[in-house]
Design a protein around this motif. Structure first.
Motif, PDB file in Angstrom:
ATOM      1  N   PRO A 173      18.693  -7.688  -0.039  1.00  0.00           N
ATOM      2  CA  PRO A 173      17.290  -7.858  -0.416  1.00  0.00           C
ATOM      3  C   PRO A 173      16.462  -6.657   0.004  1.00  0.00           C
ATOM      4  N   ILE A 174      15.335  -6.480  -0.646  1.00  0.00           N
ATOM      5  CA  ILE A 174      14.402  -5.441  -0.221  1.00  0.00           C
ATOM      6  C   ILE A 174      13.832  -5.856   1.129  1.00  0.00           C
ATOM      7  N   PRO A 175      13.992  -5.044   2.155  1.00  0.00           N
ATOM      8  CA  PRO A 175      13.524  -5.449   3.479  1.00  0.00           C
ATOM      9  C   PRO A 175      12.008  -5.554   3.543  1.00  0.00           C
ATOM     10  N   ASP A 224      11.616  16.663  -3.236  1.00  0.00           N
ATOM     11  CA  ASP A 224      12.921  15.996  -3.362  1.00  0.00           C
ATOM     12  C   ASP A 224      12.728  14.533  -3.756  1.00  0.00           C
ATOM     13  N   PRO A 225      12.140  14.272  -4.922  1.00  0.00           N
ATOM     14  CA  PRO A 225      11.773  12.897  -5.282  1.00  0.00           C
ATOM     15  C   PRO A 225      12.949  11.951  -5.469  1.00  0.00           C
ATOM     16  N   VAL A 226      14.127  12.459  -5.858  1.00  0.00           N
ATOM     17  CA  VAL A 226      15.248  11.552  -6.125  1.00  0.00           C
ATOM     18  C   VAL A 226      16.105  11.310  -4.887  1.00  0.00           C
ATOM     19  N   LYS A 227      15.649  11.760  -3.715  1.00  0.00           N
ATOM     20  CA  LYS A 227      16.396  11.534  -2.480  1.00  0.00           C
ATOM     21  C   LYS A 227      16.565  10.042  -2.192  1.00  0.00           C
ATOM     22  N   TYR A 228      15.646   9.217  -2.732  1.00  0.00           N
ATOM     23  CA  TYR A 228      15.684   7.787  -2.465  1.00  0.00           C
ATOM     24  C   TYR A 228      16.680   7.043  -3.354  1.00  0.00           C
ATOM     25  N   ASP A 229      17.212   7.703  -4.373  1.00  0.00           N
ATOM     26  CA  ASP A 229      18.050   7.033  -5.366  1.00  0.00           C
ATOM     27  C   ASP A 229      19.302   6.404  -4.754  1.00  0.00           C
ATOM     28  N   PHE A 230      20.012   7.145  -3.927  1.00  0.00           N
ATOM     29  CA  PHE A 230      21.247   6.625  -3.339  1.00  0.00           C
ATOM     30  C   PHE A 230      20.969   5.347  -2.553  1.00  0.00           C
ATOM     31  N   ALA A 231      19.922   5.340  -1.759  1.00  0.00           N
ATOM     32  CA  ALA A 231      19.591   4.172  -0.948  1.00  0.00           C
ATOM     33  C   ALA A 231      19.172   2.984  -1.817  1.00  0.00           C
ATOM     34  N   LEU A 232      18.346   3.233  -2.828  1.00  0.00           N
ATOM     35  CA  LEU A 232      17.915   2.143  -3.706  1.00  0.00           C
ATOM     36  C   LEU A 232      19.107   1.523  -4.424  1.00  0.00           C
ATOM     37  N   CYS A 233      20.040   2.362  -4.846  1.00  0.00           N
ATOM     38  CA  CYS A 233      21.224   1.860  -5.521  1.00  0.00           C
ATOM     39  C   CYS A 233      22.103   1.042  -4.579  1.00  0.00           C
ATOM     40  N   ARG A 234      22.148   1.428  -3.268  1.00  0.00           N
ATOM     41  CA  ARG A 234      22.948   0.657  -2.311  1.00  0.00           C
ATOM     42  C   ARG A 234      22.423  -0.768  -2.209  1.00  0.00           C
ATOM     43  N   LEU A 235      21.105  -0.945  -2.289  1.00  0.00           N
ATOM     44  CA  LEU A 235      20.563  -2.303  -2.230  1.00  0.00           C
ATOM     45  C   LEU A 235      21.173  -3.169  -3.319  1.00  0.00           C
ATOM     46  N   THR A 286       0.845  -1.179   0.000  1.00  0.00           N
ATOM     47  CA  THR A 286       0.000   0.000   0.000  1.00  0.00           C
ATOM     48  C   THR A 286       0.886   1.236   0.000  1.00  0.00           C
ATOM     49  N   TYR A 287       0.267   2.399  -0.249  1.00  0.00           N
ATOM     50  CA  TYR A 287       1.031   3.656  -0.235  1.00  0.00           C
ATOM     51  C   TYR A 287       1.749   3.867   1.103  1.00  0.00           C
ATOM     52  N   PRO A 288       1.065   3.715   2.259  1.00  0.00           N
ATOM     53  CA  PRO A 288       1.776   3.900   3.533  1.00  0.00           C
ATOM     54  C   PRO A 288       2.918   2.898   3.722  1.00  0.00           C
ATOM     55  N   GLN A 289       2.727   1.662   3.284  1.00  0.00           N
ATOM     56  CA  GLN A 289       3.779   0.657   3.417  1.00  0.00           C
ATOM     57  C   GLN A 289       4.987   1.003   2.557  1.00  0.00           C
ATOM     58  N   LEU A 290       4.719   1.451   1.331  1.00  0.00           N
ATOM     59  CA  LEU A 290       5.813   1.779   0.425  1.00  0.00           C
ATOM     60  C   LEU A 290       6.545   3.025   0.905  1.00  0.00           C
ATOM     61  N   ALA A 293       6.812   4.005   4.024  1.00  0.00           N
ATOM     62  CA  ALA A 293       7.573   3.600   5.210  1.00  0.00           C
ATOM     63  C   ALA A 293       8.845   2.862   4.804  1.00  0.00           C
ATOM     64  N   LEU A 294       8.749   2.011   3.767  1.00  0.00           N
ATOM     65  CA  LEU A 294       9.916   1.271   3.290  1.00  0.00           C
ATOM     66  C   LEU A 294      10.955   2.212   2.694  1.00  0.00           C
ATOM     67  N   LEU A 295      10.520   3.114   1.831  1.00  0.00           N
ATOM     68  CA  LEU A 295      11.451   4.044   1.187  1.00  0.00           C
ATOM     69  C   LEU A 295      12.121   4.954   2.225  1.00  0.00           C
ATOM     70  N   ASP A 296      11.352   5.434   3.189  1.00  0.00           N
ATOM     71  CA  ASP A 296      11.927   6.299   4.225  1.00  0.00           C
ATOM     72  C   ASP A 296      12.924   5.531   5.084  1.00  0.00           C
ATOM     73  N   GLU A 297      12.614   4.271   5.371  1.00  0.00           N
ATOM     74  CA  GLU A 297      13.543   3.440   6.142  1.00  0.00           C
ATOM     75  C   GLU A 297      14.852   3.248   5.382  1.00  0.00           C
ATOM     76  N   LEU A 298      14.759   2.965   4.085  1.00  0.00           N
ATOM     77  CA  LEU A 298      15.966   2.793   3.274  1.00  0.00           C
ATOM     78  C   LEU A 298      16.762   4.086   3.197  1.00  0.00           C
ATOM     79  N   TYR A 299      16.064   5.206   3.034  1.00  0.00           N
ATOM     80  CA  TYR A 299      16.750   6.505   2.971  1.00  0.00           C
ATOM     81  C   TYR A 299      17.546   6.756   4.249  1.00  0.00           C
ATOM     82  N   HIS A 300      16.926   6.553   5.393  1.00  0.00           N
ATOM     83  CA  HIS A 300      17.613   6.822   6.663  1.00  0.00           C
ATOM     84  C   HIS A 300      18.706   5.789   6.960  1.00  0.00           C
ATOM     85  N   ARG A 301      18.536   4.584   6.445  1.00  0.00           N
ATOM     86  CA  ARG A 301      19.546   3.553   6.675  1.00  0.00           C
ATOM     87  C   ARG A 301      20.807   3.800   5.858  1.00  0.00           C
TER      88      ARG A 301
END
Length: 275
Positions: free
Chosen positions: A270-272, A253-264, A5-9, A11-19
């Motif tokens: 794996p995608i947590p 800031d839509p591309v803020k997630y790029d660095f984290a996604l690339c680290r995966l 769902t939107y909230p789940q996605l 939450a996942l993206l924000d978790e990856l960004y902060h990690r």
């Protein structure tokens, strides 16, 4: 693919960004190389050279970028500002990065030299095609590529005409041809984004909201798994669709997630599953 769902996605993206959006992970990215410079001008030029070579595996990218920057001396910005094709081109004779040669790097420096001389800075040259009213960076990037490739190349090609298959063209892919423009979008992310310890935020007159996600093979695979796109081919259409989906989670800031996604992808993680 796990349906979220939107909230789940979010939450996942924000978790990856902060990690992953922490300096400790810069060593896993080509971005760690320009971070070694303290001067903003040196970071800008080192970033452009490094991003231009950001294709292939990480170790190969690091090796080639470091070799190229070593040839440019202590200050890449000063080297480019003072670049003389006759005097300086031979410095790159040992640089080979897959199908790009030292000649391509020398011509790149010649083009950057002209752009900076004409506009005063690389950002100012880029801004000549930038309009904040545009929906995204596509028109500005298209203009930038066209104007860079129209600069003088006669020291390298005596007739003054850049061949269709000239290696330097690979550094300047254009959204007008449908390319994802991964390396130029990567450079723009490094220059424009601010607010964390990852990207530089040097180009303050360009809005992060206008950026397009840099699609490499890692990010393209992961965003498909996350359901952010159904397009299979990494091209501009896919990059734009992914960015529009990410904009729902952070419109400024839509591309803020790029660095984290690339680290995966780079770290083979794996995608947590956040449950």
């Amino acid at each position: 693919m796990v349906m979220r769902t939107y909230p789940q996605l979010k939450a996942l993206l924000d978790e990856l960004y902060h990690r992953y959006s922490r300096p400790v992970f810069l060593s896993t990215s080509a971005l760690g190389i320009p971070h070694r410079y303290s001067s903003l001008e040196d970071r800008e030029i080192a970033a452009f050279v490094t991003a231009s070579l950001a294709y292939g595996n990480v170790k190969q990218i690091h090796r080639s970028a470091e070799t190229a920057l070593k040839a440019m001396g202590e200050s890449p910005a000063r080297f480019v500002r003072q670049f003389n094709p006759t005097r300086d081109s031979a410095r790159f004779q040992d640089v080979v990065h897959r199908f790009n040669s030292g000649v391509d790097l020398a011509l790149l420096c010649h083009l950057l030299h002209q752009a900076i001389a004409a506009a005063g800075s690389l950002q100012a040259f880029f801004l000549k095609g930038y309009d904040p009213a545009h929906d995204d960076i596509k028109p500005a990037l298209t203009s930038f590529v066209e104007r860079m490739l129209s600069l003088d190349v006669s020291p390298f090609y005596p007739l003054g005409l850049l061949p269709a298959k000239a290696g330097v063209r690979f550094f300047f892919s254009s959204p007008a041809q449908g390319s994802a423009c991964k390396r130029l979008n990567l450079f723009l992310r490094w220059m424009v984004r601010r607010g964390d310890a990852i990207d530089f935020g040097i180009w303050t007159e360009v809005s992060p909201a206008k950026l397009i996600v840099p699609l490499d093979t890692h990010v393209a695979r992961i965003v498909r798994q996350l359901g952010l796109t159904t397009i299979k081919q990494p091209n501009w259409r896919m990059a734009k669709e992914v960015t529009e989906r990410l904009r729902a989670f952070d419109p400024e800031d839509p591309v803020k997630y790029d660095f984290a996604l690339c680290r995966l992808g780079v770290l083979k993680q794996p995608i947590p599953n956040l449950g």
